[in-house]
Design an enzyme around this catalytic site. Sequence first.
Site, PDB file in Angstrom:
ATOM      1  N   LYS A   1      -8.802  11.139 -11.722  1.00  0.00           N
ATOM      2  CA  LYS A   1      -7.334  11.134 -11.784  1.00  0.00           C
ATOM      3  C   LYS A   1      -6.847  10.701 -13.174  1.00  0.00           C
ATOM      4  O   LYS A   1      -6.040  11.387 -13.797  1.00  0.00           O
ATOM      5  CB  LYS A   1      -6.760  10.208 -10.704  1.00  0.00           C
ATOM      6  CG  LYS A   1      -7.128  10.651  -9.283  1.00  0.00           C
ATOM      7  CD  LYS A   1      -6.527   9.757  -8.219  1.00  0.00           C
ATOM      8  CE  LYS A   1      -7.140   8.368  -8.162  1.00  0.00           C
ATOM      9  NZ  LYS A   1      -8.562   8.358  -7.773  1.00  0.00           N
ATOM     10  N   THR A   2      -7.367   9.566 -13.645  1.00  0.00           N
ATOM     11  CA  THR A   2      -6.976   9.085 -14.978  1.00  0.00           C
ATOM     12  C   THR A   2      -7.358  10.119 -16.030  1.00  0.00           C
ATOM     13  O   THR A   2      -6.573  10.440 -16.928  1.00  0.00           O
ATOM     14  CB  THR A   2      -7.673   7.742 -15.277  1.00  0.00           C
ATOM     15  OG1 THR A   2      -7.327   6.814 -14.247  1.00  0.00           O
ATOM     16  CG2 THR A   2      -7.254   7.184 -16.614  1.00  0.00           C
TER      17      THR A   2
ATOM     18  N   ASP B   1      -1.032   4.017 -12.577  1.00  0.00           N
ATOM     19  CA  ASP B   1      -2.176   3.975 -11.678  1.00  0.00           C
ATOM     20  C   ASP B   1      -1.829   3.123 -10.458  1.00  0.00           C
ATOM     21  O   ASP B   1      -0.950   2.269 -10.546  1.00  0.00           O
ATOM     22  CB  ASP B   1      -3.360   3.349 -12.433  1.00  0.00           C
ATOM     23  CG  ASP B   1      -4.688   3.928 -11.975  1.00  0.00           C
ATOM     24  OD1 ASP B   1      -4.690   4.703 -10.993  1.00  0.00           O
ATOM     25  OD2 ASP B   1      -5.711   3.608 -12.580  1.00  0.00           O
TER      26      ASP B   1
ATOM     27  N   THR C   1      -5.092   6.007  -4.507  1.00  0.00           N
ATOM     28  CA  THR C   1      -6.179   6.271  -3.576  1.00  0.00           C
ATOM     29  C   THR C   1      -5.622   6.284  -2.150  1.00  0.00           C
ATOM     30  O   THR C   1      -6.348   6.535  -1.201  1.00  0.00           O
ATOM     31  CB  THR C   1      -7.239   5.150  -3.671  1.00  0.00           C
ATOM     32  OG1 THR C   1      -6.557   3.901  -3.625  1.00  0.00           O
ATOM     33  CG2 THR C   1      -8.023   5.248  -4.960  1.00  0.00           C
TER      34      THR C   1
ATOM     35  N   ARG D   1     -17.819   9.405 -11.430  1.00  0.00           N
ATOM     36  CA  ARG D   1     -18.045   8.078 -12.004  1.00  0.00           C
ATOM     37  C   ARG D   1     -19.371   7.501 -11.513  1.00  0.00           C
ATOM     38  O   ARG D   1     -20.114   6.894 -12.270  1.00  0.00           O
ATOM     39  CB  ARG D   1     -16.905   7.122 -11.655  1.00  0.00           C
ATOM     40  CG  ARG D   1     -17.185   5.731 -12.236  1.00  0.00           C
ATOM     41  CD  ARG D   1     -16.137   4.704 -11.883  1.00  0.00           C
ATOM     42  NE  ARG D   1     -14.893   4.966 -12.562  1.00  0.00           N
ATOM     43  CZ  ARG D   1     -13.711   4.878 -11.971  1.00  0.00           C
ATOM     44  NH1 ARG D   1     -13.616   4.565 -10.712  1.00  0.00           N
ATOM     45  NH2 ARG D   1     -12.626   5.124 -12.658  1.00  0.00           N
TER      46      ARG D   1
HETATM   47  N1  LIG Z   1     -14.113  16.772 -13.654  1.00  0.00           N
HETATM   48  C1  LIG Z   1     -14.840  15.937 -14.379  1.00  0.00           C
HETATM   49  N2  LIG Z   1     -15.745  16.400 -15.254  1.00  0.00           N
HETATM   50  C2  LIG Z   1     -16.504  15.541 -15.959  1.00  0.00           C
HETATM   51  N3  LIG Z   1     -16.432  14.196 -15.866  1.00  0.00           N
HETATM   52  C3  LIG Z   1     -15.543  13.688 -15.036  1.00  0.00           C
HETATM   53  C4  LIG Z   1     -14.708  14.518 -14.244  1.00  0.00           C
HETATM   54  N4  LIG Z   1     -13.916  13.744 -13.492  1.00  0.00           N
HETATM   55  C5  LIG Z   1     -14.252  12.487 -13.780  1.00  0.00           C
HETATM   56  N5  LIG Z   1     -15.222  12.432 -14.702  1.00  0.00           N
HETATM   57  C6  LIG Z   1     -15.883  11.227 -15.204  1.00  0.00           C
HETATM   58  O1  LIG Z   1     -15.762  10.208 -14.226  1.00  0.00           O
HETATM   59  C7  LIG Z   1     -15.194   9.044 -14.794  1.00  0.00           C
HETATM   60  C8  LIG Z   1     -14.172   8.494 -13.824  1.00  0.00           C
HETATM   61  O2  LIG Z   1     -13.023   9.305 -13.785  1.00  0.00           O
HETATM   62  P1  LIG Z   1     -11.546   8.683 -13.711  1.00  0.00           P
HETATM   63  O3  LIG Z   1     -11.498   7.372 -14.402  1.00  0.00           O
HETATM   64  O4  LIG Z   1     -10.616   9.728 -14.205  1.00  0.00           O
HETATM   65  O5  LIG Z   1     -11.391   8.493 -12.155  1.00  0.00           O
HETATM   66  P2  LIG Z   1     -10.119   8.017 -11.319  1.00  0.00           P
HETATM   67  O6  LIG Z   1      -9.892   9.058 -10.281  1.00  0.00           O
HETATM   68  O7  LIG Z   1      -8.998   7.715 -12.240  1.00  0.00           O
HETATM   69  O8  LIG Z   1     -10.616   6.701 -10.615  1.00  0.00           O
HETATM   70  P3  LIG Z   1      -9.779   5.409 -10.104  1.00  0.00           P
HETATM   71  O9  LIG Z   1      -9.115   5.795  -8.822  1.00  0.00           O
HETATM   72  O10 LIG Z   1     -10.841   4.382  -9.888  1.00  0.00           O
HETATM   73  O11 LIG Z   1      -8.836   5.042 -11.196  1.00  0.00           O
HETATM   74  C9  LIG Z   1     -14.619   9.459 -16.153  1.00  0.00           C
HETATM   75  O12 LIG Z   1     -14.949   8.556 -17.149  1.00  0.00           O
HETATM   76  C10 LIG Z   1     -15.278  10.771 -16.477  1.00  0.00           C
HETATM   77  O13 LIG Z   1     -16.300  10.556 -17.405  1.00  0.00           O
HETATM   78 MG   LIG Z   2      -8.217   5.823 -12.810  1.00  0.00          MG
END
Ligand SMILES: Nc1ncnc2c1ncn2[C@@H]1O[C@H](COP(=O)(O)OP(=O)(O)OP(=O)(O)O)[C@@H](O)[C@H]1O
Ligand SMILES: [Mg+2]
Length: 394
Positions: free
Chosen positions: A119-120, A164, A213, A272
């Site tokens: 998401k981030t 977030d 989430t 992740r």
């Molecule tokens: N589609 C993707 N392709 C490649 N790497 C990805 C992808 N999505 C996520 N990642 C990797 O996974 C890691 C976690 O992603 P991210 O921080 O965006 O998750 P999030 O959904 O924001 O999690 P949270 O809910 O904990 O904040 C990132 O650092 C990235 O390296």
């Molecule tokens: Mg995030």
Amino acid sequence: MESMAIISSKQPDDDRQDSKVKGDRKKRLPSEENSMPKNSVLNSAPLSPGMPEEGDLLQPAARLDEVGKPEESLRPKRLAEYIGQKDLKEVLDIAIKAAQKRSETLDHLLLYGPPGLGKTTMALILAEEMQVNCRVTTAPALERPRDIAGLLVGMQTGDILFIDEIHRLPMVTEEILYAAMEDFRLDITIGKGQSAKTRSLDLQRFTLVGATTKVGALTSPLRDRFGLVQRLRFYDLDELTPIVLRTAEILSTAITPEGAAEIARRARGTPRIANRLLRRVRDYVEVKLDGATITGTLAAEALERFNVDPCGLDWTDRRMLTVMIESFGGRPVGLDTLAAITGEDAQTIEEVYEPYLMQIGYLQRTPRGRIATPAAWKHLGYQPPDNQLVLLGG
Ligand SMILES: Nc1ncnc2c1ncn2[C@@H]1O[C@H](COP(=O)(O)OP(=O)(O)OP(=O)(O)O)[C@@H](O)[C@H]1O
Ligand SMILES: [Mg+2]
């Protein structure tokens, strides 16, 4: 300012991204510049090194990964590099192109789904694609009206404000956002009691990207103000494998396609976790085998050592399922009981553990509680009872 410190301690990487992106964006006309003073604290707060927990590979505190770790270098920067989430990418690609064609700002976007699915990363990609700044914050940091007001007046046309954990917004902040999102207006009350006055300030058109989430915990007035509401889903094996290969390349780690697939298979459909498991396997191979290439066998051997089973289940998952089977004999179990048994809090079980167990068909939520499915019984080496189908409504 306290809230700003929270911003930087939780997301220093994103913060750095923020300042980096800022430097690149010089295409604006002077008339677009907001006359209000910029919230410079956002970028100048000191970074505090985090202490990521070792040992528990699947900790939800994975979020701590974003502190003091090179996660930033692993994030894809452009939409084309973002692997998987085909539907989401298609929707956003159209939204970006349409906005660019009409020289408009992007619609407000709500991204929801379990932690670590990207998401981030997607919010930062949107800023990159739209060539705008991205301000990153988290809902609990927006405690007082002035926290959100400071951010809003600092937004330039088209900028992205990423919030977030948006389901945790304090009500006062949420109410300020209603007018800001809908009419790009900031309503602030100055003074107290009879002498209180409300002033309205025009804001630049910005894009709010919210991540959560727990989409069900959002109030409907807030949810309804997002033009785009998108769910991120767990990744398939053939999406996670290239993610592992890509990360291995960035980390200069030698790995075979089978090695990547083995890590992907145990990563709970979550990039992740895949990246974290890869780092652990890399450590193992470096120490035990003097940096040999990661093969399927080596990856499996290393991850067994770290207590990650072939389905990606860890100690907490197995403990939950085992107690449901052994102590409750397949009868429904309440969330609080599961929390007590595993020592995790109920929210973590609900948001982190259960979604994946449900996704792979090992757990069902029923009105009377949680049930381990026959597939879970079999995975853990138990013979499911004949009458369980009745409980599952099958
Ligand atoms: N589609 C993707 N392709 C490649 N790497 C990805 C992808 N999505 C996520 N990642 C990797 O996974 C890691 C976690 O992603 P991210 O921080 O965006 O998750 P999030 O959904 O924001 O999690 P949270 O809910 O904990 O904040 C990132 O650092 C990235 O390296
Ligand atoms: Mg995030």
